[in-house]
Design a protein around this motif. Sequence first.
Motif, PDB file in Angstrom:
ATOM      1  N   LYS A 254     -10.324  29.921  48.763  1.00 30.66           N
ATOM      2  CA  LYS A 254      -9.725  28.670  48.024  1.00 30.66           C
ATOM      3  C   LYS A 254      -9.895  28.929  46.454  1.00 30.66           C
ATOM      4  CE  LYS A 254     -11.307  23.826  47.527  1.00 30.66           C
ATOM      5  NZ  LYS A 254     -12.401  22.774  48.136  1.00 30.66           N
ATOM      6  N   GLU A 255     -10.927  29.614  45.904  1.00 34.79           N
ATOM      7  CA  GLU A 255     -11.088  29.754  44.348  1.00 34.79           C
ATOM      8  C   GLU A 255      -9.864  30.653  44.161  1.00 34.79           C
ATOM      9  OE1 GLU A 255     -12.973  28.681  42.244  1.00 34.79           O
ATOM     10  OE2 GLU A 255     -14.336  27.621  43.748  1.00 34.79           O
ATOM     11  N   LYS A 258      -6.848  28.300  43.731  1.00 39.74           N
ATOM     12  CA  LYS A 258      -6.983  27.539  42.567  1.00 39.74           C
ATOM     13  C   LYS A 258      -6.629  28.254  41.301  1.00 39.74           C
ATOM     14  CE  LYS A 258     -10.625  24.429  40.765  1.00 39.74           C
ATOM     15  NZ  LYS A 258     -11.805  24.199  40.587  1.00 39.74           N
ATOM     16  N   LYS A 262      -3.573  27.125  38.838  1.00 39.28           N
ATOM     17  CA  LYS A 262      -3.868  27.061  37.332  1.00 39.28           C
ATOM     18  C   LYS A 262      -2.755  27.750  36.647  1.00 39.28           C
ATOM     19  CE  LYS A 262      -6.494  25.808  33.978  1.00 39.28           C
ATOM     20  NZ  LYS A 262      -6.756  24.167  33.633  1.00 39.28           N
ATOM     21  N   GLU A 270      -8.544  19.208  37.059  1.00 40.01           N
ATOM     22  CA  GLU A 270      -9.202  19.903  37.861  1.00 40.01           C
ATOM     23  C   GLU A 270      -9.248  19.231  39.337  1.00 40.01           C
ATOM     24  OE1 GLU A 270     -12.024  22.578  39.086  1.00 40.01           O
ATOM     25  OE2 GLU A 270     -10.859  22.296  37.158  1.00 40.01           O
ATOM     26  N   LEU A 273      -6.027  20.157  40.930  1.00 41.88           N
ATOM     27  CA  LEU A 273      -6.117  21.479  41.528  1.00 41.88           C
ATOM     28  C   LEU A 273      -6.925  21.943  42.445  1.00 41.88           C
ATOM     29  CD1 LEU A 273      -6.658  23.524  37.803  1.00 41.88           C
ATOM     30  CD2 LEU A 273      -4.492  23.425  39.471  1.00 41.88           C
ATOM     31  N   GLN A 274      -8.115  20.976  42.615  1.00 42.23           N
ATOM     32  CA  GLN A 274      -8.864  21.066  43.965  1.00 42.23           C
ATOM     33  C   GLN A 274      -8.207  20.731  45.130  1.00 42.23           C
ATOM     34  OE1 GLN A 274     -11.940  22.268  43.727  1.00 42.23           O
ATOM     35  NE2 GLN A 274     -13.169  21.762  45.505  1.00 42.23           N
ATOM     36  N   ALA A 277      -5.510  22.991  46.243  1.00 42.73           N
ATOM     37  CA  ALA A 277      -6.041  24.291  46.672  1.00 42.73           C
ATOM     38  C   ALA A 277      -6.508  23.945  48.320  1.00 42.73           C
ATOM     39  CB  ALA A 277      -7.297  24.789  46.011  1.00 42.73           C
TER      40      ALA A 277
END
Length: 365
Positions: A254-255, A258, A262, A270, A273-274, A277
């Motif tokens: 997930k990161e 993200k 970005k 934020e 994006l969260q 993702a």
Amino acid sequence: SSSTVGWGQSESSSELPQHPRCRICACGGRMEASMAQTHKYLERKFQVGSANSDKVNYSLAEKFFHNKDVKPEVLEAKKHVMKTKQANILGTEPRVWNTSTIADPKIEKHASSNDLKGRLLKVRAGLMDERVAKPSRFHTDEAIAERHKFIVSMTGQGPIGKLTGKWFNTVDERGLSRHCIADDWPDWNHSHSAHTKEDVKEAQGVFEKKDTRRKSMLKKDNKLNTLEYVHPVQAVANVNDCLRERKIDFQDLKEQFKRELKVEFPQASEERLQAMAQRLLNEKLLADEKMARFPVQHESFRPNLSLTTQDRRYKEYFHPGTYGWTECEKRYGWSCCINFDQDSRGCEHKICNPDSWCLMGFERS
């Protein structure tokens, strides 16, 4: 006296003016004086209940209108109506003229004036009594009670003493504070005591009702499979645990999603994006599960219509003619296609569908 009268007459005749104009003036003066003494001016007419009367309020015993104020034809009409209301049971009053021309003895009815004994017997038996009018549906006990309730709700006074003429309710002595607005609702007990016999009995009834419900809820059900049954609270906890484990296991992926988002959307917040993702991660997990269930690529969730839409129609051949002797060929054959083999294939065909609707009845099968 005779001389006096004669002298007065002669004197009066001698004093009258001889000129005609002076005679007219003297007569006019005397007429004006007599008219001024005898003239009657308009006076205010006294009438009960009007503005000309000096009294405004009257008691119930006093009549509002005087008898002279009522028209004579109205009085005659009232007398006639009151007279017609009185039943002529004994036949003392003259009967009304019958304008009917019916000559049928079964329908025609003659009131025999000589049969006094028979009429007296009917009077004694009660057959000649006047009919009692049925009570109106607007004045039933229920309608009156509803009207009492409406007046009490609007004014807050009564019904005991004000509307019903009673000063004590013999049916219920508890007072209006324990009654509800509807008759079918139970009365409210405003007492705060818990030691009377009624309170103990009511508390015991409530305890028995709750205890019966508790026993029925705790009783084992034979149809319930306790090994496979999952309590709803436990089921929700299991789902939450699965979601928590999935988030922890795929946190690195997930990161990574993200970071890539970005770079692609530098102006995104934020929260956006969260969310993006998380959506990409859910789509990847669904795609992986689909690959695990259906390893072959060309398979899909689309149904196979060839299994349900197959065509089972077929052709059935036949000869429309007859098989017999032909003179031109000097042998047996079909008259339609001149085929000499009796078991040969037919020259015409029809399409038969075994899946078609059968509209024939049982007697034609």
